[in-house]
Scaffold this active site. Structure first.
Site, mmCIF file in Angstrom:
data_model
loop_
_atom_site.group_PDB
_atom_site.id
_atom_site.type_symbol
_atom_site.label_atom_id
_atom_site.label_comp_id
_atom_site.label_asym_id
_atom_site.label_seq_id
_atom_site.Cartn_x
_atom_site.Cartn_y
_atom_site.Cartn_z
ATOM 1 N N GLY A 29 0.844 -1.207 0.000
ATOM 2 C CA GLY A 29 0.000 0.000 0.000
ATOM 3 C C GLY A 29 0.866 1.238 0.000
ATOM 4 O O GLY A 29 1.864 1.314 0.733
ATOM 5 N N TYR A 30 0.505 2.214 -0.827
ATOM 6 C CA TYR A 30 1.302 3.453 -0.905
ATOM 7 C C TYR A 30 0.436 4.705 -0.795
ATOM 8 O O TYR A 30 0.956 5.825 -0.819
ATOM 9 C CB TYR A 30 2.082 3.484 -2.238
ATOM 10 C CG TYR A 30 1.154 3.379 -3.441
ATOM 11 C CD1 TYR A 30 0.754 2.129 -3.920
ATOM 12 C CD2 TYR A 30 0.635 4.519 -4.049
ATOM 13 C CE1 TYR A 30 -0.125 2.028 -4.986
ATOM 14 C CE2 TYR A 30 -0.233 4.422 -5.119
ATOM 15 C CZ TYR A 30 -0.611 3.179 -5.578
ATOM 16 O OH TYR A 30 -1.498 3.084 -6.628
ATOM 17 N N GLY A 31 -0.880 4.520 -0.708
ATOM 18 C CA GLY A 31 -1.807 5.662 -0.607
ATOM 19 C C GLY A 31 -2.703 5.461 0.594
ATOM 20 O O GLY A 31 -2.217 5.229 1.710
ATOM 21 N N GLU B 118 -11.005 -0.376 -4.536
ATOM 22 C CA GLU B 118 -10.034 0.191 -5.486
ATOM 23 C C GLU B 118 -10.542 0.115 -6.937
ATOM 24 O O GLU B 118 -9.742 0.117 -7.867
ATOM 25 C CB GLU B 118 -8.695 -0.551 -5.367
ATOM 26 C CG GLU B 118 -8.080 -0.537 -3.969
ATOM 27 C CD GLU B 118 -7.643 0.839 -3.503
ATOM 28 O OE1 GLU B 118 -7.167 1.627 -4.331
ATOM 29 O OE2 GLU B 118 -7.817 1.136 -2.306
#
Ligand code: SIN
Length: 191
Positions: free
Chosen positions: A25-27, A99
């Site tokens: 996860g990056y957001g 998503e």
């Protein structure tokens, strides 16, 4: 490609016999952990950088006034820091819906802080999805974020919570921090 990626992602991998999967996860996946996980570790992936280039019509904006959320853009040599979660494959039923606005699950190699590696998945909204907005001057992106709000809340909250989470992780993300600075200076009437 249609912005709704649910079916696309469901048909992508066969998880038969797989007990757990690493998800990078990056957001919002860093700070809004609305899914069960077995283990959580800071990690990074190579060759990608975080950009607020994806439109959000379903979470942080509306079809009439889309917000902007992060996706990853290929860049040789770049390192993107985030959080890795080891999850049971059935968690993707929920995450594919969350998503769904343009994000595809792609395979990637994760590097943990101790230098060890694992294969995993990451949701990336590629440039060919209908909700992709692309590059714009950071001041314009910050203005768009300041003005947008959707069912998951204000777009500004997404940006500010992500910036806080990245600082907590010790991640350097000049793009996110520049947008945060624009947003805060607009709030204080400096621009
Ligand atoms: C992610 O957090 O890894 C994907 C983008 C988002 O949901 O904000």
């Amino acid at each position: 490609m249609s912005a709704n990626t649910i079916e696309h992602n469901r048909n992508r991998y066969n998880f038969a016999g797989v007990e757990s999967v690493w998800l990078f996860g990056y957001g919002s996946l860093i700070y809004k952990v609305d899914f069960p996980f077995l283990e959580q570790r800071p990690a990074s992936i190579r060759g990608w950088e975080r950009r607020f280039w994806q439109g959000s019509h379903d979470h942080r904006g509306t079809p009439e006034q889309p917000g902007r959320v992060v996706t990853l853009i290929e860049k040789p040599g770049a390192v993107c820091k985030g959080m890795a979660f080891r999850v049971s494959p059935n968690v993707f039923e929920h995450l594919d819906v969350r998503e769904k606005n343009g994000y595809l699950r792609l395979s990637t190699t994760l590097t943990f802080d101790d230098g060890s590696h694992a294969e995993g998945l990451v949701y990336i909204a590629t440039e060919d999805n209908e909700a992709f907005l692309g590059h714009a001057p950071e001041a314009d992106i910050a203005r768009q974020i300041a003005a947008a709000s959707g069912p998951s809340g204000p777009n500004a909250e997404y940006l500010l919570r992500l910036a806080d989470s990245l600082r907590a992780l010790g991640a350097d993300c000049p793009h996110t921090f520049a947008l945060e600075a624009h947003l805060r200076s607009a709030d204080s009437g400096d621009s």
